[in-house]
Design an enzyme around this catalytic site. Structure first.
Site, PDB file in Angstrom:
ATOM      1  N   GLY A  32       0.831  -1.202   0.000  1.00 34.38           N
ATOM      2  CA  GLY A  32       0.000   0.000   0.000  1.00 34.38           C
ATOM      3  C   GLY A  32       0.863   1.249   0.000  1.00 34.38           C
ATOM      4  O   GLY A  32       2.098   1.178   0.072  1.00 34.38           O
ATOM      5  N   SER A  33       0.194   2.410  -0.044  1.00 35.11           N
ATOM      6  CA  SER A  33       0.937   3.663  -0.214  1.00 35.11           C
ATOM      7  C   SER A  33       1.732   4.073   1.029  1.00 35.11           C
ATOM      8  O   SER A  33       2.831   4.618   0.920  1.00 35.11           O
ATOM      9  CB  SER A  33      -0.035   4.772  -0.613  1.00 35.11           C
ATOM     10  OG  SER A  33      -1.072   4.878   0.333  1.00 35.11           O
ATOM     11  N   THR A  34       1.203   3.792   2.225  1.00 33.23           N
ATOM     12  CA  THR A  34       1.939   4.149   3.450  1.00 33.23           C
ATOM     13  C   THR A  34       3.193   3.277   3.570  1.00 33.23           C
ATOM     14  O   THR A  34       4.275   3.753   3.910  1.00 33.23           O
ATOM     15  CB  THR A  34       1.038   3.982   4.698  1.00 33.23           C
ATOM     16  OG1 THR A  34      -0.269   4.479   4.385  1.00 33.23           O
ATOM     17  CG2 THR A  34       1.583   4.729   5.884  1.00 33.23           C
ATOM     18  N   GLY A  88       0.692  -1.134   6.545  1.00 39.41           N
ATOM     19  CA  GLY A  88      -0.375  -0.138   6.656  1.00 39.41           C
ATOM     20  C   GLY A  88      -1.685  -0.789   7.048  1.00 39.41           C
ATOM     21  O   GLY A  88      -1.753  -1.987   7.330  1.00 39.41           O
ATOM     22  N   LYS A 100      -7.678  -4.894   6.758  1.00 36.79           N
ATOM     23  CA  LYS A 100      -6.649  -4.724   5.743  1.00 36.79           C
ATOM     24  C   LYS A 100      -7.097  -5.406   4.454  1.00 36.79           C
ATOM     25  O   LYS A 100      -8.044  -6.166   4.435  1.00 36.79           O
ATOM     26  CB  LYS A 100      -5.328  -5.337   6.219  1.00 36.79           C
ATOM     27  CG  LYS A 100      -4.644  -4.480   7.283  1.00 36.79           C
ATOM     28  CD  LYS A 100      -3.290  -5.025   7.694  1.00 36.79           C
ATOM     29  CE  LYS A 100      -2.330  -5.325   6.595  1.00 36.79           C
ATOM     30  NZ  LYS A 100      -2.080  -4.229   5.652  1.00 36.79           N
ATOM     31  N   GLU A 109       0.039 -10.550   3.536  1.00 35.40           N
ATOM     32  CA  GLU A 109       0.250  -9.645   4.679  1.00 35.40           C
ATOM     33  C   GLU A 109      -0.024 -10.368   5.995  1.00 35.40           C
ATOM     34  O   GLU A 109       0.705 -10.196   6.974  1.00 35.40           O
ATOM     35  CB  GLU A 109      -0.676  -8.426   4.564  1.00 35.40           C
ATOM     36  CG  GLU A 109      -0.242  -7.460   3.472  1.00 35.40           C
ATOM     37  CD  GLU A 109      -1.239  -6.335   3.225  1.00 35.40           C
ATOM     38  OE1 GLU A 109      -0.823  -5.291   2.741  1.00 35.40           O
ATOM     39  OE2 GLU A 109      -2.440  -6.503   3.516  1.00 35.40           O
TER      40      GLU A 109
HETATM   41  C1  5RP Z   1      -3.077  -3.718   1.236  1.00 42.44           C
HETATM   42  C2  5RP Z   1      -3.305  -3.174   2.588  1.00 42.44           C
HETATM   43  C3  5RP Z   1      -2.815  -1.806   2.880  1.00 42.44           C
HETATM   44  O1  5RP Z   1      -1.970  -1.843   3.975  1.00 42.44           O
HETATM   45  C4  5RP Z   1      -3.985  -0.927   3.168  1.00 42.44           C
HETATM   46  O2  5RP Z   1      -4.850  -0.978   2.058  1.00 42.44           O
HETATM   47  C5  5RP Z   1      -3.567   0.517   3.424  1.00 42.44           C
HETATM   48  O3  5RP Z   1      -3.123   1.099   2.239  1.00 42.44           O
HETATM   49  P1  5RP Z   1      -2.688   2.624   2.163  1.00 42.44           P
HETATM   50  O4  5RP Z   1      -1.443   2.742   2.982  1.00 42.44           O
HETATM   51  O5  5RP Z   1      -2.451   2.869   0.690  1.00 42.44           O
HETATM   52  O6  5RP Z   1      -3.810   3.455   2.695  1.00 42.44           O
HETATM   53  O7  5RP Z   1      -3.875  -3.792   3.450  1.00 42.44           O
HETATM   54  O8  5RP Z   1      -3.657  -4.964   1.079  1.00 42.44           O
END
Ligand code: 5RP
Length: 257
Positions: A32-34, A88, A100, A109
Site C-alpha cells: 500500500g501507499s503508506t 499499513g 486490511k 500480509e
Molecule cells: C493492502 C493493505 C494496505 O496496507 C492498506 O490498504 C492501506 O493502504 P494505504 O497505505 O495505501 O492506505 O492492506 O492490502
C-alpha cells in the site's frame, strides 16, 4: 510520489516506524501507499548507515519497489521468523483490530505478520475509527465455486445477525481482480463489525475462503501520522501512548543508492 498533506501524514508514520529497524534485522515489508513510504525511507537509511537488512515483501508491488530501491530481499521460507513487520491498514479500532486488504494483499500480509516477532502498523490518523466496518471487509476466495462461497458468506452473515450488508466482487476494470495468488476478492460492506474475533473465525471456516482482511490481535504498535509531523505511538501491550515530532527533512536529506 508527491508530498501532499495526506502523504506527509503517511510519511511521518512510516519514518517513525523505520526508526525501530536495527542492523541485521529481517523485516516484513507491507503493501500500500503508506508502506511504500516506509520502503523509500528504509532504503535511504540502509544506504546512509550501511545497514544489513533483509526484507520480506508482502506483494509483488512491494517486491518491485524494494528491488528498485536496492533493498536485499529474502522469502519467508528462507528464514525461521521475522524480527519485525511494518505494514499499513485501512481501518484500526480502539482495540487495535484492523481491516486490511484494500490493496488486495491481505493473504501474504497476514502470513508475514503472523510470522513476525513484532508488528508495527502505520497509518494517517483518518484510519483510526471507533468501530470497524465502514471500510468494506475484503475476503479472498478461490475462483472455483466463488459464487457458492459468496452465498455461504451471505448465510453466515445473516446467522451472525448482520442484515444490512452488500457483497461485491472486486473488479479490475472490466474483469475480476486477481490477487498475487490468482484468487478473487469479495468486498463485504458491513458498515459495523461488532465482534471482529468471531467474524474472522466464522468467515475462514467457509469452503473456498482463503483468508479475510480482519487482523485481530496482530498489531503490537500502532503509529498514527499527522500532517504537521506529529505522530502518536500506541504501544498495545504496555497500553502506553506517546506523542513525537518527526522531522520530515530527514527524509529529503537522506539519499538512496
Ligand atoms: C493492502 C493493505 C494496505 O496496507 C492498506 O490498504 C492501506 O493502504 P494505504 O497505505 O495505501 O492506505 O492492506 O492490502
Amino acid at each position: 510520489m508527491k508530498l501532499t498533506n495526506e502523504n506527509q501524514a503517511k510519511l511521518t508514520a512510516a519514518m517513525s516506524a523505520v526508526d525501530y529497524i536495527e542492523d541485521g534485522m529481517t523485516v516484513g515489508l507491507g503493501s500500500g501507499s503508506t508502506s511504500a513510504w516506509m520502503v523509500e525511507y528504509l532504503a535511504k537509511r540502509i544506504s546512509k548507515e550501511n545497514l544489513s537488512i533483509k526484507g520480506v515483501p508482502t506483494s509483488f508491488a512491494t517486491k518491485k519497489l524494494a528491488e528498485t530501491r536496492g533493498i536485499s530481499l529474502t522469502t519467508l521460507d528462507q528464514v525461521d521468523a521475522l524480527d519485525l513487520t511494518i505494514d499499513g491498514t485501512d481501518e484500526c479500532d480502539k482495540n487495535y483490530n484492523l481491516i486490511k486488504g484494500g490493496g488486495a494483499a491481505l493473504l501474504h500480509e497476514k502470513i508475514v505478520a503472523k510470522a513476525s516477532k513484532k508488528v508495527i502498523i502505520i497509518a494517517d490518523v483518518s484510519k483510526y475509527v471507533n468501530t470497524l466496518g465502514n471500510f468494506p471487509l475484503p475476503v479472498e476466495v478461490i475462483e472455483f465455486g466463488w459464487r457458492f462461497s459468496k452465498t455461504q458468506i451471505e448465510l453466515k452473515l445473516l446467522q451472525l445477525g448482520y442484515c444490512n450488508f452488500k457483497i461485491e466482487l472486486r473488479m479490475n476494470d472490466k474483469s475480476a481482480l486477481k490477487t498475487d495468488e490468482g484468487n478473487l476478492i469479495l468486498d463485504l460492506k458491513l458498515f459495523e463489525i461488532k465482534n471482529p474475533a468471531k467474524l474472522t473465525q466464522e468467515l475462514n471456516s467457509i469452503p473456498g475462503v482463503v483468508e479475510n482482511g480482519l487482523f485481530v490481535d496482530v498489531c503490537n504498535i500502532l503509529i498514527l501520522g499527522n500532517v504537521n509531523g506529529d505522530v502518536e505511538v500506541c504501544d498495545v501491550l504496555n497500553k502506553k501512548i506517546t506523542k513525537k515530532r518527526i522531522d520530515i527533512f530527514k527524509f529529503h536529506e537522506a539519499s538512496t543508492r
